[in-house]
Write an enzyme that holds these catalytic residues in place. Structure first.
Site, PDB file in Angstrom:
ATOM      1  N   LYS A  37       0.843  -1.216   0.000  1.00  0.00           N
ATOM      2  CA  LYS A  37       0.000   0.000   0.000  1.00  0.00           C
ATOM      3  C   LYS A  37       0.871   1.255   0.000  1.00  0.00           C
ATOM      4  O   LYS A  37       2.080   1.188   0.288  1.00  0.00           O
ATOM      5  CB  LYS A  37      -0.893  -0.018   1.248  1.00  0.00           C
ATOM      6  CG  LYS A  37      -0.107   0.051   2.559  1.00  0.00           C
ATOM      7  CD  LYS A  37      -0.997  -0.184   3.776  1.00  0.00           C
ATOM      8  CE  LYS A  37      -0.183  -0.129   5.064  1.00  0.00           C
ATOM      9  NZ  LYS A  37      -1.010  -0.440   6.247  1.00  0.00           N
ATOM     10  N   ARG A 131     -10.388   0.302  14.969  1.00  0.00           N
ATOM     11  CA  ARG A 131     -10.265   1.004  13.703  1.00  0.00           C
ATOM     12  C   ARG A 131     -11.285   0.410  12.755  1.00  0.00           C
ATOM     13  O   ARG A 131     -12.446   0.335  13.089  1.00  0.00           O
ATOM     14  CB  ARG A 131      -8.808   0.859  13.218  1.00  0.00           C
ATOM     15  CG  ARG A 131      -8.170   2.129  12.774  1.00  0.00           C
ATOM     16  CD  ARG A 131      -6.673   1.986  12.584  1.00  0.00           C
ATOM     17  NE  ARG A 131      -6.313   0.997  11.570  1.00  0.00           N
ATOM     18  CZ  ARG A 131      -5.067   0.771  11.149  1.00  0.00           C
ATOM     19  NH1 ARG A 131      -4.064   1.466  11.638  1.00  0.00           N
ATOM     20  NH2 ARG A 131      -4.814  -0.143  10.227  1.00  0.00           N
ATOM     21  N   TYR A 261      16.455  29.836   7.133  1.00  0.00           N
ATOM     22  CA  TYR A 261      15.422  30.733   7.661  1.00  0.00           C
ATOM     23  C   TYR A 261      15.479  30.879   9.185  1.00  0.00           C
ATOM     24  O   TYR A 261      15.616  29.889   9.903  1.00  0.00           O
ATOM     25  CB  TYR A 261      14.031  30.209   7.303  1.00  0.00           C
ATOM     26  CG  TYR A 261      13.717  30.249   5.830  1.00  0.00           C
ATOM     27  CD1 TYR A 261      13.810  31.433   5.095  1.00  0.00           C
ATOM     28  CD2 TYR A 261      13.297  29.096   5.168  1.00  0.00           C
ATOM     29  CE1 TYR A 261      13.507  31.453   3.743  1.00  0.00           C
ATOM     30  CE2 TYR A 261      12.985  29.112   3.821  1.00  0.00           C
ATOM     31  CZ  TYR A 261      13.101  30.294   3.110  1.00  0.00           C
ATOM     32  OH  TYR A 261      12.792  30.316   1.782  1.00  0.00           O
ATOM     33  N   MET A 309      11.689  24.139   1.945  1.00  0.00           N
ATOM     34  CA  MET A 309      10.846  23.333   1.051  1.00  0.00           C
ATOM     35  C   MET A 309      11.689  22.501   0.079  1.00  0.00           C
ATOM     36  O   MET A 309      11.332  21.375  -0.243  1.00  0.00           O
ATOM     37  CB  MET A 309       9.892  24.228   0.269  1.00  0.00           C
ATOM     38  CG  MET A 309       8.827  23.453  -0.491  1.00  0.00           C
ATOM     39  SD  MET A 309       7.737  24.499  -1.461  1.00  0.00           S
ATOM     40  CE  MET A 309       6.869  25.397  -0.193  1.00  0.00           C
TER      41      MET A 309
HETATM   42  C1  LIG Z   1      -0.314  -1.542   6.826  1.00  0.00           C
HETATM   43  C2  LIG Z   1      -0.990  -2.750   7.263  1.00  0.00           C
HETATM   44  C3  LIG Z   1      -0.282  -3.947   7.454  1.00  0.00           C
HETATM   45  C4  LIG Z   1       1.215  -4.040   7.391  1.00  0.00           C
HETATM   46  O1  LIG Z   1       1.750  -3.570   8.593  1.00  0.00           O
HETATM   47  P1  LIG Z   1       3.308  -3.639   8.914  1.00  0.00           P
HETATM   48  O2  LIG Z   1       3.422  -3.238  10.323  1.00  0.00           O
HETATM   49  O3  LIG Z   1       3.947  -2.642   7.979  1.00  0.00           O
HETATM   50  O4  LIG Z   1       3.774  -5.010   8.624  1.00  0.00           O
HETATM   51  C5  LIG Z   1      -1.001  -5.085   7.764  1.00  0.00           C
HETATM   52  N1  LIG Z   1      -2.340  -5.049   7.893  1.00  0.00           N
HETATM   53  C6  LIG Z   1      -3.045  -3.922   7.745  1.00  0.00           C
HETATM   54  C7  LIG Z   1      -4.509  -3.940   7.925  1.00  0.00           C
HETATM   55  C8  LIG Z   1      -2.401  -2.724   7.444  1.00  0.00           C
HETATM   56  O5  LIG Z   1      -3.106  -1.600   7.307  1.00  0.00           O
END
Ligand SMILES: *Cc1c(COP(=O)(O)O)cnc(C)c1O
Length: 368
Positions: A37, A131, A261, A309
């Site tokens: 992802k 979640r 800055y 930036m």
């Molecule tokens: C991102 C994610 C993972 C992977 O998690 P890691 O800690 O990077 O291995 C697994 N399951 C779900 C639902 C996630 O959102």
């Protein structure tokens, strides 16, 4: 030899392959889903996915159906699960592309069932993370509806899954127990729940009882550690990302010169300043101003003053640094490079965020 990009994220696909093989060896027999992802955690979803599958990953995991479609468009045919969908998401395309759909609540299940074709569904339950996923009070209705849709041929339930909170061993084992209750209830509701999965990298490595049939490994694939008390090398993993840039200018300045800055940094003596062409527009955290580590010609420095930036400055003292020398921000610490964990400490965040946020004008290249 072709010149290296001005700003380069160089991804070692050999390290990705090694990490997949090493994790499969450690998890002996458990199916591995490589989680790609968010652009493969900033490493590039498609090359990482291809390498992971070639190295033995059984599944690929993404959040969005659009991310899964990109994998399919790249010719990747391995099983893919996508698990977070907008309220108006259309599931037709996912079904046509043979993408498993993570489903988290009843209304969503009904919409997936109403889409054209028979959807491959993996039911997500909340076992304590709070979640995404059906709350335990909803499980009876959720599973009964899934069983009815399956009998009608509208869906096939291919998996049942949840996600750990990594709050500690006691909490993780409570989630294991809650997950086992969900599995029993699903069976009692007339479902064959299929592939069971709960753990991500941390659970897979430290909570063997959370492994079930499959583990969803993100961070570990990229060679990074989810633990404060264990480095990548401790886990047998190799960080795959090297972030570097060519020094864009070098100059001598007098003692007491203000740098960047707000002049948060002032030179203590006459010294050299080198300009690194990476800033928060490229994902370098501004919060690491004055702290972020950089290696140039094998010597270690810190960001002098604020990250801007597009650039930041390093005080190189009297060291010999030339325009075009490489500044390495992130790499494998066993080679002397700063690590993603070093940057996470400098920016009060986690290595996950450091690598995932990279973007802007950085060019990605791949080596094997
Ligand atoms: C991102 C994610 C993972 C992977 O998690 P890691 O800690 O990077 O291995 C697994 N399951 C779900 C639902 C996630 O959102």
């Amino acid at each position: 030899m072709t010149a290296r990009p001005f700003r380069e994220a160089s991804i070692d696909l050999g390290a990705i392959a090694h990490n997949v093989r090493e994790l499969r060896r450690q998890l002996d027999g458990t199916l591995v889903m490589a989680v790609v992802k968010s652009g493969g955690y900033g490493h590039g979803a498609i090359p990482v996915a291809r390498t992971a599958v070639e190295s033995g990953a059984d599944w690929l995991g993404v959040v969005e159906i659009s991310e899964a479609i990109q994998l399919r468009d790249a010719g990747i045919t391995a099983p893919v699960l996508a698990w977070l969908h907008g309220p108006e998401a259309s599931f037709d395309e996912a079904i046509a592309a043979d993408i498993d759909i993570g489903v988290s609540y009843l209304g969503q299940l009904d919409r997936v069932a109403a889409a054209s074709g028979t959807a491959m569904v993996q039911l997500k339950v909340d076992t304590g993370l709070g979640r995404n996923g059906a709350a335990d009070s909803e499980w009876p209705e959720f599973f009964a509806a899934a069983a009815a849709h399956e009998r009608a041929g509208r869906i096939r339930v291919r998996g049942l899954w949840s996600h750990l909170s990594n709050s500690g061993e006691v909490e993780d084992l409570e989630q294991v127990a809650a997950f086992e209750r969900a599995v029993e209830l699903a069976k009692a509701s007339g479902l064959n729940p299929g592939i069971l999965h709960l753990a991500a990298t941390a659970g897979a490595l430290r909570v063997p009882r959370s492994r079930f049939d499959l583990v969803r490994i993100g961070l570990g694939i990229y060679g990074l550690s989810p633990f404060d008390d264990a480095s990548s090398a401790d886990l047998g993993l190799r960080p795959a990302l090297e972030l570097s840039a060519a020094i864009a200018s070098v100059k001598r300045v007098s003692a007491g010169s203000g740098v960047s800055y707000g002049h948060d940094y002032r030179t203590a003596t006459e010294t050299g300043l080198a300009l690194v062409p990476l800033g928060y527009g490229d994902g370098i955290p501004r919060h690491a101003s004055g702290r972020g580590p950089v290696s140039i010609n094998g010597r270690r420095y810190r960001v002098a003053g604020r990250v801007a930036m597009d650039q930041f400055v390093v005080d190189i003292g009297d060291d010999d640094v030339a325009i075009g020398d490489r500044a390495v921000l992130i790499g494998d610490p066993t080679t002397g490079a700063p690590s993603a964990e070093d940057w996470a400490a400098a920016a009060d965040t986690i290595n996950y965020e450091i690598v995932t946020r990279l973007g802007g004008r950085i060019e990605w290249t791949y080596r094997t």
